[in-house]
Design a protein around this motif. Structure first.
Motif, PDB file in Angstrom:
ATOM      1  N   ALA A  22       0.821  -1.216   0.000  1.00  0.00           N
ATOM      2  CA  ALA A  22       0.000   0.000   0.000  1.00  0.00           C
ATOM      3  C   ALA A  22       0.854   1.264   0.000  1.00  0.00           C
ATOM      4  O   ALA A  22       0.444   2.296   0.546  1.00  0.00           O
ATOM      5  N   GLY A  23       2.037   1.166  -0.629  1.00  0.00           N
ATOM      6  CA  GLY A  23       2.900   2.335  -0.736  1.00  0.00           C
ATOM      7  C   GLY A  23       2.604   3.127  -2.003  1.00  0.00           C
ATOM      8  O   GLY A  23       1.492   3.080  -2.552  1.00  0.00           O
ATOM      9  N   ARG A  40     -11.170  -4.200 -11.720  1.00  0.00           N
ATOM     10  CA  ARG A  40     -11.473  -3.448 -10.502  1.00  0.00           C
ATOM     11  C   ARG A  40     -10.738  -4.075  -9.331  1.00  0.00           C
ATOM     12  O   ARG A  40     -10.441  -5.284  -9.330  1.00  0.00           O
ATOM     13  N   VAL A  41     -10.440  -3.283  -8.332  1.00  0.00           N
ATOM     14  CA  VAL A  41      -9.762  -3.752  -7.123  1.00  0.00           C
ATOM     15  C   VAL A  41     -10.798  -4.355  -6.181  1.00  0.00           C
ATOM     16  O   VAL A  41     -11.802  -3.716  -5.860  1.00  0.00           O
ATOM     17  N   VAL A  42     -10.546  -5.593  -5.745  1.00  0.00           N
ATOM     18  CA  VAL A  42     -11.461  -6.238  -4.804  1.00  0.00           C
ATOM     19  C   VAL A  42     -10.812  -6.474  -3.446  1.00  0.00           C
ATOM     20  O   VAL A  42     -11.501  -6.786  -2.483  1.00  0.00           O
ATOM     21  N   ALA A  43      -9.477  -6.336  -3.357  1.00  0.00           N
ATOM     22  CA  ALA A  43      -8.806  -6.584  -2.081  1.00  0.00           C
ATOM     23  C   ALA A  43      -7.460  -5.865  -2.044  1.00  0.00           C
ATOM     24  O   ALA A  43      -6.815  -5.681  -3.078  1.00  0.00           O
ATOM     25  N   VAL A  44      -7.043  -5.494  -0.839  1.00  0.00           N
ATOM     26  CA  VAL A  44      -5.750  -4.844  -0.607  1.00  0.00           C
ATOM     27  C   VAL A  44      -5.097  -5.492   0.605  1.00  0.00           C
ATOM     28  O   VAL A  44      -5.763  -5.742   1.614  1.00  0.00           O
ATOM     29  N   ALA A  45      -3.801  -5.770   0.500  1.00  0.00           N
ATOM     30  CA  ALA A  45      -3.061  -6.321   1.637  1.00  0.00           C
ATOM     31  C   ALA A  45      -1.810  -5.497   1.889  1.00  0.00           C
ATOM     32  O   ALA A  45      -1.150  -5.041   0.952  1.00  0.00           O
ATOM     33  N   SER A  46      -1.484  -5.317   3.147  1.00  0.00           N
ATOM     34  CA  SER A  46      -0.264  -4.614   3.542  1.00  0.00           C
ATOM     35  C   SER A  46       0.140  -5.119   4.915  1.00  0.00           C
ATOM     36  O   SER A  46      -0.712  -5.587   5.692  1.00  0.00           O
ATOM     37  N   GLY A  47       1.436  -5.048   5.209  1.00  0.00           N
ATOM     38  CA  GLY A  47       1.910  -5.421   6.533  1.00  0.00           C
ATOM     39  C   GLY A  47       1.277  -4.570   7.612  1.00  0.00           C
ATOM     40  O   GLY A  47       1.191  -4.972   8.768  1.00  0.00           O
ATOM     41  N   SER A  48       0.846  -3.375   7.239  1.00  0.00           N
ATOM     42  CA  SER A  48       0.114  -2.491   8.147  1.00  0.00           C
ATOM     43  C   SER A  48      -1.359  -2.520   7.747  1.00  0.00           C
ATOM     44  O   SER A  48      -1.723  -2.069   6.661  1.00  0.00           O
ATOM     45  N   ALA A  50      -3.727  -0.801   8.827  1.00  0.00           N
ATOM     46  CA  ALA A  50      -4.237   0.569   8.673  1.00  0.00           C
ATOM     47  C   ALA A  50      -3.940   1.091   7.265  1.00  0.00           C
ATOM     48  O   ALA A  50      -4.785   1.755   6.650  1.00  0.00           O
ATOM     49  N   SER A  51      -2.751   0.774   6.747  1.00  0.00           N
ATOM     50  CA  SER A  51      -2.404   1.209   5.391  1.00  0.00           C
ATOM     51  C   SER A  51      -3.278   0.507   4.356  1.00  0.00           C
ATOM     52  O   SER A  51      -3.730   1.118   3.389  1.00  0.00           O
ATOM     53  N   ALA A  52      -3.511  -0.792   4.563  1.00  0.00           N
ATOM     54  CA  ALA A  52      -4.379  -1.537   3.645  1.00  0.00           C
ATOM     55  C   ALA A  52      -5.785  -0.964   3.672  1.00  0.00           C
ATOM     56  O   ALA A  52      -6.421  -0.785   2.622  1.00  0.00           O
ATOM     57  N   GLU A  53      -6.277  -0.660   4.856  1.00  0.00           N
ATOM     58  CA  GLU A  53      -7.629  -0.109   4.985  1.00  0.00           C
ATOM     59  C   GLU A  53      -7.727   1.268   4.332  1.00  0.00           C
ATOM     60  O   GLU A  53      -8.732   1.587   3.685  1.00  0.00           O
ATOM     61  N   ALA A  54      -6.668   2.067   4.476  1.00  0.00           N
ATOM     62  CA  ALA A  54      -6.690   3.406   3.882  1.00  0.00           C
ATOM     63  C   ALA A  54      -6.756   3.328   2.366  1.00  0.00           C
ATOM     64  O   ALA A  54      -7.509   4.071   1.720  1.00  0.00           O
ATOM     65  N   LEU A  55      -5.976   2.426   1.767  1.00  0.00           N
ATOM     66  CA  LEU A  55      -6.024   2.275   0.315  1.00  0.00           C
ATOM     67  C   LEU A  55      -7.351   1.657  -0.114  1.00  0.00           C
ATOM     68  O   LEU A  55      -7.933   2.048  -1.131  1.00  0.00           O
ATOM     69  N   ALA A  56      -7.852   0.698   0.650  1.00  0.00           N
ATOM     70  CA  ALA A  56      -9.114   0.036   0.304  1.00  0.00           C
ATOM     71  C   ALA A  56     -10.273   1.017   0.270  1.00  0.00           C
ATOM     72  O   ALA A  56     -11.224   0.838  -0.513  1.00  0.00           O
ATOM     73  N   GLY A  61     -15.897  -1.212  -2.263  1.00  0.00           N
ATOM     74  CA  GLY A  61     -16.189  -2.618  -2.022  1.00  0.00           C
ATOM     75  C   GLY A  61     -14.980  -3.487  -1.747  1.00  0.00           C
ATOM     76  O   GLY A  61     -15.129  -4.695  -1.506  1.00  0.00           O
ATOM     77  N   ALA A  62     -13.770  -2.929  -1.773  1.00  0.00           N
ATOM     78  CA  ALA A  62     -12.567  -3.747  -1.587  1.00  0.00           C
ATOM     79  C   ALA A  62     -12.384  -4.148  -0.130  1.00  0.00           C
ATOM     80  O   ALA A  62     -12.644  -3.369   0.788  1.00  0.00           O
ATOM     81  N   ARG A  63     -11.922  -5.399   0.071  1.00  0.00           N
ATOM     82  CA  ARG A  63     -11.598  -5.884   1.404  1.00  0.00           C
ATOM     83  C   ARG A  63     -10.135  -5.563   1.718  1.00  0.00           C
ATOM     84  O   ARG A  63      -9.335  -5.380   0.807  1.00  0.00           O
ATOM     85  N   SER A  64      -9.786  -5.551   2.983  1.00  0.00           N
ATOM     86  CA  SER A  64      -8.409  -5.262   3.386  1.00  0.00           C
ATOM     87  C   SER A  64      -7.875  -6.384   4.262  1.00  0.00           C
ATOM     88  O   SER A  64      -8.607  -6.980   5.053  1.00  0.00           O
TER      89      SER A  64
END
Length: 356
Positions: A22-23, A40-48, A50-56, A61-64
């Motif tokens: 999520a950089g 379309r983006v359906v999911a985001v993953a990050s070691g943080s 909070a960062s994944a949620e912010a990008l999601a 509709g994307a999950r984090s």
């Protein structure tokens, strides 16, 4: 029809994408994918998380997820964009391929030959589409250079030069993992991909030198600059330079210049100005627009075109322009450069593995 995950009509023709990282580039990938009508983006993953949620939140509709393996277990994900630090690419590509996901991975493909061979083998065994995002192949001038060289307009390439130098901002502020990579891995990977493409040849030997002073004094243990001479099988030679201690007052973040000399002509490619200069009372600058440009509220440029190309390959069952075998060769050249730096001697480029 709208499914349980909120998919749009005719979902069978839409690639559902997971973003891993999520950089800066994770955000760039997400912006392109969401804007392209075939994805379309359906999911985001990050070691943080909070960062994944912010990008999601920018992707309806994307999950984090806080773990990329959780994202890879999500059956709603067809393709993953891997935008994690360089040294993590090999492991994530391998696991993604085993999960049956199509793959876009940021450059370089990997930072060691064994990792490249392992990731390549996993992709080929899984039968998924995969491409390293060497987006410079979608810069119009670079693509035109390849076409002109392939057409024989400058004869056979005999000499190349590539310079890609960055502001000191990049290793000291933009990247919090600069000590885990070098300017060559981060910058020269693009140039080596282009040179191999233009020369239509493989490198066999390199000799490299480096300067380490400025960044180490700031507590970042990575070379300030690296230069390497690369010899190709057909006899051509290229000099590759990467430095990331330019003052931040330089008019553009990246000073990029490439040259190919042939038996019957020469091509110069100076990307510094990118067609615009701006002077104010505060600064003089060359804004960048070839890789990622905002035009009328939408993102355009080589990064978008490269990502959309892979999405099209997935939907249309085509092979990506940049093969993983060619990306593995770039990794082998860069590994040889670092071997030469360590030994002070020329180093051979590891040949492609012969699979049984």
């Amino acid at each position: 029809m709208v499914g349980e995950s909120g998919t749009r009509a005719n979902d069978s023709r839409v690639v559902r994408v997971g973003i891993i990282g999520a950089g800066i580039m994770g955000h760039a990938h997400a912006g392109v994918v969401n804007d392209y009508h075939r994805s379309r983006v359906v999911a985001v993953a990050s070691g943080s998380l909070a960062s994944a949620e912010a990008l999601a939140t920018t992707c309806p509709g994307a999950r984090s997820y806080a773990d990329y393996e959780q994202l890879l277990a999500d059956p709603a994900v067809d393709l993953v964009c891997i935008a994690v630090p360089d040294h993590r690419h090999a492991d994530v590509v391998g696991v993604a391929a085993q999960a049956g996901k199509h793959i876009i991975v940021e450059k370089p493909f990997t930072t060691d030959v064994a990792g490249a061979d392992r990731a390549l083998r996993a992709v080929r065994q899984a039968g998924v589409k995969a491409m390293t995002l060497f987006n410079h192949r979608w810069v119009p001038a670079y693509a035109q250079a390849q076409e002109r060289i392939a057409a024989g307009e400058i004869g056979a390439p005999v000499l190349g030069y590539a310079r890609k130098n960055d502001w000191i901002y990049v290793p000291t502020e933009m990247l919090d993992w600069a000590a885990s990579t070098t300017a060559a891995w981060f910058l020269s990977s693009h140039d080596l991909d282009l040179l191999c493409w233009w020369f239509d040849d493989e490198a066999v030997e390199v000799y490299a030198t480096a300067v380490t002073r400025v960044l180490r004094a700031r507590g970042i243990d990575t070379p300030d600059a690296i230069q390497a001479q690369v010899r190709f099988r057909g006899g051509a030679v290229a000099t590759v330079e990467a430095c990331w201690i330019y003052p931040n007052t330089f008019p553009t973040m990246t000073d990029s210049f490439m040259e190919v000399i042939g038996t019957d002509g020469v091509i110069h490619l100076d990307r510094k100005r990118e067609q615009i200069e701006i002077a104010t009372h505060q600064a003089f600058s060359y804004p960048r627009n070839l890789l990622m440009a905002n035009l009328h509220g939408r993102q355009y440029g080589a990064v978008r075109n490269a990502i959309c190309h892979v999405i099209d390959c997935v939907l249309d069952d085509q092979e990506p322009l940049v093969t993983l075998e060619s990306s593995r060769h770039v990794t082998a050249i860069l590994a040889a450069i670092h071997e030469s730096l360590a030994s002070g001697q020329p180093a051979r480029v590891a040949p492609a593995r012969e699979e049984a």
